[in-house]
Design a protein around this motif. Structure first.
Motif, PDB file in Angstrom:
ATOM      1  N   GLY A  75       0.854  -1.168  -0.061  1.00  0.00           N
ATOM      2  CA  GLY A  75      -0.075   0.033   0.140  1.00  0.00           C
ATOM      3  C   GLY A  75       0.718   1.299   0.041  1.00  0.00           C
ATOM      4  N   ARG A 102      -1.355   2.604 -11.129  1.00  0.00           N
ATOM      5  CA  ARG A 102      -0.754   2.721  -9.669  1.00  0.00           C
ATOM      6  C   ARG A 102       0.744   3.400 -10.040  1.00  0.00           C
ATOM      7  NH1 ARG A 102       0.794  -1.921  -7.460  1.00  0.00           N
ATOM      8  NH2 ARG A 102       1.152  -3.293  -9.384  1.00  0.00           N
ATOM      9  N   SER A 157       0.594   2.546  -4.277  1.00  0.00           N
ATOM     10  CA  SER A 157      -0.476   1.198  -3.984  1.00  0.00           C
ATOM     11  C   SER A 157       0.510  -0.008  -4.169  1.00  0.00           C
ATOM     12  CB  SER A 157      -1.643   1.315  -4.865  1.00  0.00           C
ATOM     13  OG  SER A 157      -2.553   2.594  -4.463  1.00  0.00           O
ATOM     14  N   LYS A 208       2.206  -3.516  -4.129  1.00  0.00           N
ATOM     15  CA  LYS A 208       1.647  -5.058  -3.928  1.00  0.00           C
ATOM     16  C   LYS A 208       3.013  -5.850  -3.484  1.00  0.00           C
ATOM     17  CE  LYS A 208      -2.412  -4.371  -6.630  1.00  0.00           C
ATOM     18  NZ  LYS A 208      -2.974  -4.947  -7.766  1.00  0.00           N
TER      19      LYS A 208
END
Length: 120
Positions: free
Chosen positions: A15, A66, A84, A86
């Protein structure tokens, strides 16, 4: 001889965000495009994002929305803003430059890579 030097990698929580930078230096006549590729353990190197000298961009489907690639042609630099993040974004990220010489030769140059680790 052309050198590409990446910076900005590191460890971040899922995040979170990171910004990668890449500076090209040396005997540069013209850079046609710059981009970011990544390679995770046991996987092939893949395109993440690419930007042409004219500003056209291309993104891997997995990072669209993103990540944002940008460049400064005057400084021969390219950036990758990664939001964001991951765990599956974990990889070594490589800077790439597609360049031409004054004699029309075309070369692909690569940086040494910078590690990005996203913890879950």
């Amino acid at each position: 001889q052309v050198q590409l030097v990446e910076s900005g990698g590191g460890l971040v929580q899922a995040g979170g965000s990171l910004r990668l930078s890449c500076a090209a230096s040396g005997n540069i006549f013209r850079i046609n495009a710059m981009g970011w590729y990544r390679q995770a353990p046991g996987k092939q190197r893949e395109l993440v994002a690419r930007i042409t000298r004219g500003g056209s961009t291309d993104y891997a489907d997995s990072v669209k929305g993103r990540f944002t690639i940008s460049s400064d042609n005057a400084k021969n630099m390219v950036y990758l803003q990664m939001n964001s993040l991951k765990p599956e974004d974990t990889a070594v990220y490589y800077c790439n430059a597609d360049r031409s010489t004054a004699w029309g030769e075309r070369y692909d140059d690569w940086g040494q890579g910078t590690q990005v680790t996203v913890a879950s």
